[in-house]
Scaffold this motif. Structure first.
Motif, PDB file in Angstrom:
ATOM      1  N   GLY A  99     -32.800 -22.301  18.661  1.00 49.34           N
ATOM      2  CA  GLY A  99     -34.107 -22.285  18.021  1.00 49.34           C
ATOM      3  C   GLY A  99     -34.069 -23.059  16.716  1.00 49.34           C
ATOM      4  O   GLY A  99     -33.005 -23.299  16.141  1.00 49.34           O
ATOM      5  N   ARG A 100     -35.243 -23.432  16.259  1.00 53.82           N
ATOM      6  CA  ARG A 100     -35.358 -24.149  14.985  1.00 53.82           C
ATOM      7  C   ARG A 100     -35.504 -23.144  13.843  1.00 53.82           C
ATOM      8  O   ARG A 100     -36.385 -22.278  13.893  1.00 53.82           O
ATOM      9  CB  ARG A 100     -36.556 -25.110  15.023  1.00 53.82           C
ATOM     10  CG  ARG A 100     -36.377 -26.265  16.011  1.00 53.82           C
ATOM     11  CD  ARG A 100     -37.585 -27.209  15.986  1.00 53.82           C
ATOM     12  NE  ARG A 100     -37.371 -28.368  16.853  1.00 53.82           N
ATOM     13  CZ  ARG A 100     -37.616 -28.388  18.158  1.00 53.82           C
ATOM     14  NH1 ARG A 100     -38.062 -27.293  18.755  1.00 53.82           N
ATOM     15  NH2 ARG A 100     -37.401 -29.475  18.877  1.00 53.82           N
TER      16      ARG A 100
ATOM     17  N   GLN B 209     -36.568 -23.771  24.077  1.00 56.75           N
ATOM     18  CA  GLN B 209     -36.330 -23.223  22.742  1.00 56.75           C
ATOM     19  C   GLN B 209     -36.760 -21.760  22.682  1.00 56.75           C
ATOM     20  O   GLN B 209     -37.815 -21.391  23.191  1.00 56.75           O
ATOM     21  CB  GLN B 209     -37.113 -24.039  21.699  1.00 56.75           C
ATOM     22  CG  GLN B 209     -36.962 -23.486  20.291  1.00 56.75           C
ATOM     23  CD  GLN B 209     -37.932 -24.110  19.300  1.00 56.75           C
ATOM     24  OE1 GLN B 209     -37.926 -23.775  18.124  1.00 56.75           O
ATOM     25  NE2 GLN B 209     -38.775 -25.015  19.772  1.00 56.75           N
TER      26      GLN B 209
END
Length: 452
Positions: A329-330, A384
């Motif tokens: 994930g960001r 994601q």
């Protein structure tokens, strides 16, 4: 002696300015990451091009026992040839005299790198990248605890006493006053690091009682692994000066967060100097996603190198500051693979699975190897993950035995890190695991003695 001293790093030359060098510590990392070698008078080091150590140092377990890893010829303890890498020459500022440390590389009598020497394993992986025209870049983060002196293995580990006279408090992440509690130890860490020419990017208080984190600047993977190898030693020495211990155990205190060695990765195109993870317009490239997919698909095979002891698996606890799966994930610290906030030039991928108890050469090598396989396979990662990844399914092995079973089947990984290294590593780690299984724990005595 003047010739080689003039060629060593500036920090080492400055340390010896107008002083007489007394001793040189010729060292090499074994599988656990312990410095092995010889201390020799400066005059003798001046005359030697190499020295010998038996290859059995790589068959030794963390307890000092031996794995039956010598191969077909048997346990004859053949001598290796250890040659100094003078670019690693640095001070040993805690010693009573003027001493340098120099990391050595291990070769056989035909000049071939010893495949199970950890520094050689990492060099092998870096060379794979360079053969593709890529320069891998890493930045490790080091978490560790300062704890009270503990001379009795049966006694629980406790936080150190701070300068206020109170035990170090937990749940004070990023607190400056908490960092101040360890001021004298941190001052020595800075002083030692400066004398050794090691650059610290920052020190912060982490979430555990007496837990600190040191960030290092990004750079060459071998150089950064050397620095972590050196830092572990200097931090221990700094702590001993102040009547406490520094521990790099993955999980030293039961109810506190574990200690990780988070590894940030990026890749530079050697032809034009650009970040392989960023396109001309600053967007994320296919290589960026392929690298993430490589971590997702192959890190399970490498967990035994990132989490090398039974204690390592106590760190992977849901909602306890360590990942339990390989989601990505960001800017999400609950995922095992995180993409930090950054501009296109510094776009990078963070592996949050490695424990601080891993050998830095092997932890970085394993992580880069998984990313390399992803770049070669050109697969896409899973979607994601958005939200709290602790709500997701666990896919990190829970015990060392399971991790070693997966590692033993990982033939693709073995070809990269060298099959002979994989053989020796597995034997040594299984020997340690079997030793652990012979130990009866306090939990078993308390709950099973009269109840089953």
């Amino acid at each position: 002696m003047t010739d080689w001293i003039n060629s060593i790093p500036e920090a080492a030359q400055a340390y010896l300015a107008e002083r007489r060098l007394d001793e040189v510590e010729c060292i090499i990392s074994d599988l656990p990451g312990i410095a092995r070698g010889k201390a020799v008078p400066a005059g003798k080091f001046d005359k030697q091009e190499y020295f010998h150590l038996p290859d059995s140092i790589f068959y030794q377990t963390i307890t000092g026992d031996w794995g039956e890893a010598a191969g077909d010829e048997g346990f004859i303890e053949r001598d290796m040839i250890l040659r100094p890498d003078m670019s690693t020459a640095t001070a040993a500022p805690w010693t009573g005299d003027w001493t340098l440390q120099v990391i050595h590389d291990a070769y056989d009598r035909k000049g071939r790198p010893i495949p199970y020497a950890p520094r050689n394993v990492l060099k092998r992986i870096v060379d794979l990248y360079r053969a593709q025209g890529w320069e891998p870049v890493v930045a490790p983060e080091m978490e560790f605890y300062l704890v009270a002196r503990n001379l009795d293995p049966a006694k629980q580990i406790e936080p150190m006493m701070g300068r206020s006279g109170r035990p170090a408090a937990a749940r004070q992440a990023y607190s400056m006053s908490a960092v101040d509690e360890f001021g004298p130890v941190i001052d020595d860490i800075y002083d030692f690091a400066e004398a050794m020419g090691l650059e610290i990017d920052g020190i912060t208080q982490e979430g555990g009682a007496g837990q600190l984190e040191i960030n290092l600047r990004h750079g060459n993977p071998v150089k950064l692994a050397d620095e972590v190898f050196y830092f572990k030693r200097l931090i221990r020495e700094a702590a001993l000066r102040h009547n406490c211990f520094a521990t790099f155990m993955a999980k030293p205190i039961a109810d506190e967060p574990g200690s990780a060695m988070h590894i940030h990765h990026s890749i530079i195109d050697m032809e034009d100097g650009t970040n392989l993870f960023s396109g001309p317009q600053g967007g994320e490239t296919d290589a960026f996603f392929h690298f993430i997919a490589g971590l997702q698909n192959h890190l399970p095979s490498a967990i035994a190198m990132l989490a090398p002891y039974v204690n390592s698996y106590r760190r992977y606890v849901r909602d306890h500051a360590a990942p339990i799966n390989l989601e990505w994930g960001r800017d999400n610290r609950t995922t095992g693979i995180r993409v930090p906030l950054s501009g296109p030039a510094s776009r990078r991928v963070e592996n949050r699975l490695a424990g601080m108890d891993c050998n830095p050469y092997l932890g970085i090598a394993a992580s880069l190897a998984c990313g390399y396989l992803g770049l070669m396979e050109e697969k896409r990662p899973e979607k994601q993950f958005k939200g709290d990844a602790y709500d997701g399914e666990e896919d990190v092995p829970r015990v060392l035995g399971q991790a070693l079973d997966i590692f033993d089947d990982a033939k693709q990984l073995h070809e990269l890190i060298h099959p002979d290294f994989a053989r020796v590593y597995s034997i040594v780690k299984r020997t340690e695991y079997e030793e652990f299984l012979q130990v009866i724990s306090p939990w078993e005595r308390e709950h099973l003695l009269l109840n089953v």
